[in-house]
Design a protein around this motif. Sequence first.
Motif, PDB file in Angstrom:
ATOM      1  N   ASP A  61      -7.074  43.956  44.469  1.00 63.12           N
ATOM      2  CA  ASP A  61      -5.660  44.223  44.195  1.00 63.12           C
ATOM      3  C   ASP A  61      -5.452  45.338  43.167  1.00 63.12           C
ATOM      4  N   LYS A  62      -6.145  45.253  42.043  1.00 61.63           N
ATOM      5  CA  LYS A  62      -5.947  46.245  40.983  1.00 61.63           C
ATOM      6  C   LYS A  62      -6.318  47.640  41.475  1.00 61.63           C
ATOM      7  N   ALA A  63      -7.440  47.747  42.177  1.00 62.15           N
ATOM      8  CA  ALA A  63      -7.882  49.045  42.681  1.00 62.15           C
ATOM      9  C   ALA A  63      -6.923  49.581  43.741  1.00 62.15           C
ATOM     10  N   SER A  64      -6.329  48.672  44.551  1.00 63.51           N
ATOM     11  CA  SER A  64      -5.350  49.112  45.540  1.00 63.51           C
ATOM     12  C   SER A  64      -4.118  49.699  44.861  1.00 63.51           C
ATOM     13  N   GLY A  69      -1.111  54.517  43.329  1.00 63.87           N
ATOM     14  CA  GLY A  69      -0.648  55.394  42.257  1.00 63.87           C
ATOM     15  C   GLY A  69      -1.144  56.819  42.443  1.00 63.87           C
ATOM     16  N   MET A  70      -2.390  56.967  42.904  1.00 63.51           N
ATOM     17  CA  MET A  70      -2.928  58.294  43.190  1.00 63.51           C
ATOM     18  C   MET A  70      -2.112  58.987  44.285  1.00 63.51           C
ATOM     19  N   ILE A  71      -1.762  58.235  45.332  1.00 60.80           N
ATOM     20  CA  ILE A  71      -0.985  58.804  46.434  1.00 60.80           C
ATOM     21  C   ILE A  71       0.430  59.152  45.973  1.00 60.80           C
ATOM     22  N   THR A  89      -3.936  41.772  48.616  1.00 66.48           N
ATOM     23  CA  THR A  89      -2.726  40.958  48.479  1.00 66.48           C
ATOM     24  C   THR A  89      -1.664  41.645  47.608  1.00 66.48           C
ATOM     25  N   ALA A  90      -1.936  42.870  47.162  1.00 67.40           N
ATOM     26  CA  ALA A  90      -1.103  43.503  46.136  1.00 67.40           C
ATOM     27  C   ALA A  90       0.340  43.724  46.560  1.00 67.40           C
ATOM     28  N   PHE A  91       0.577  43.993  47.863  1.00 70.25           N
ATOM     29  CA  PHE A  91       1.920  44.410  48.273  1.00 70.25           C
ATOM     30  C   PHE A  91       2.505  43.542  49.388  1.00 70.25           C
ATOM     31  N   ARG A  92       1.938  42.388  49.637  1.00 70.83           N
ATOM     32  CA  ARG A  92       2.348  41.600  50.802  1.00 70.83           C
ATOM     33  C   ARG A  92       3.723  40.957  50.655  1.00 70.83           C
ATOM     34  N   THR A  93       4.221  40.861  49.473  1.00 74.05           N
ATOM     35  CA  THR A  93       5.574  40.325  49.288  1.00 74.05           C
ATOM     36  C   THR A  93       6.521  41.387  48.741  1.00 74.05           C
TER      37      THR A  93
END
Length: 309
Positions: A61-64, A69-71, A89-93
Amino acid sequence: MAQKPTVFIDGEAGTTGLGIRERLLSLPVQIHSVDPRRRKDPEARADAMAACDLVVLCLPDKASREAVGMIDSMAASGGRTPKVLDASTAFRTSSDWAYGFPELSSDQPEIIRQAARVSNPGCYPTGAIALLRPLIDAGVVPSDFPVAINAVSGYTGGGRGMIEEQERDGGPPFLLYGLGLAHKHIPEIERHAGLTRRPLFVPSVGHFPRGMIVSVPLHLDLLNRNARAEDLKRILEEYYCDSAFISVCEAESTLIADALAGSDKMELRIHCNAQHQHIVLTARLDNLGKGASGAAIQNIALMLGVSPD
């Protein structure tokens, strides 16, 4: 001839990344890879992202979040920005991301097709949402129903550490976990199944590599519209009648969790004891297939407007 769209998998050496790379060979796309010696080099990764039409994030999650952020920085500087499919799971909600379950509703494929950013569903939520969403949409299961979900997965869902432990030392035959009742997939299930009450969710791991069964027990006499088991089966059949991946099957007295290992399919069943007004909904799938890489390929095909060769 038009140039094939290009895909970069950030984290392609992991279990999900390897599965996606293998399946991408069935699509008319080009795979862009970073030199393995530089796969954690931010500059090399940024260059790969900028060169591609679609970036698939197979990262924690953190790396995603850092990769997104890079993009975002690329976009802010006026650079070319790719579409993004995130497997964490970082953006599923997140309301800013499309949820990558094409069977979620009739308009979900078009939502995914038009989206710049799509979150790939979790393996456990895939089964739970597939069972519950149609019944909640139909008004048979109340959205505030006190739902309890049980599930067992093959150990490949636990990542490299669990895989090495299970295959080196044998591992436990059965491991119940998440007993703090705060598993990270619960918000995803609640949101996308259409629940307004937080469900109970207890996952487990069996000593087999791939496969999964998600089960949801229900009391028929607590459902709306005097629903019977055959009504629930009909609702599921109609909901998924056009799906190439989800099928509604006849109930069986036993289910083997790894029967769909290696497949991108999912089977739904309703098991009933009419005398006691009890039913159990089950979803059987491969945690690395429809529960991960197989779902990613569905989303990639929609996002890039391509079909298997």
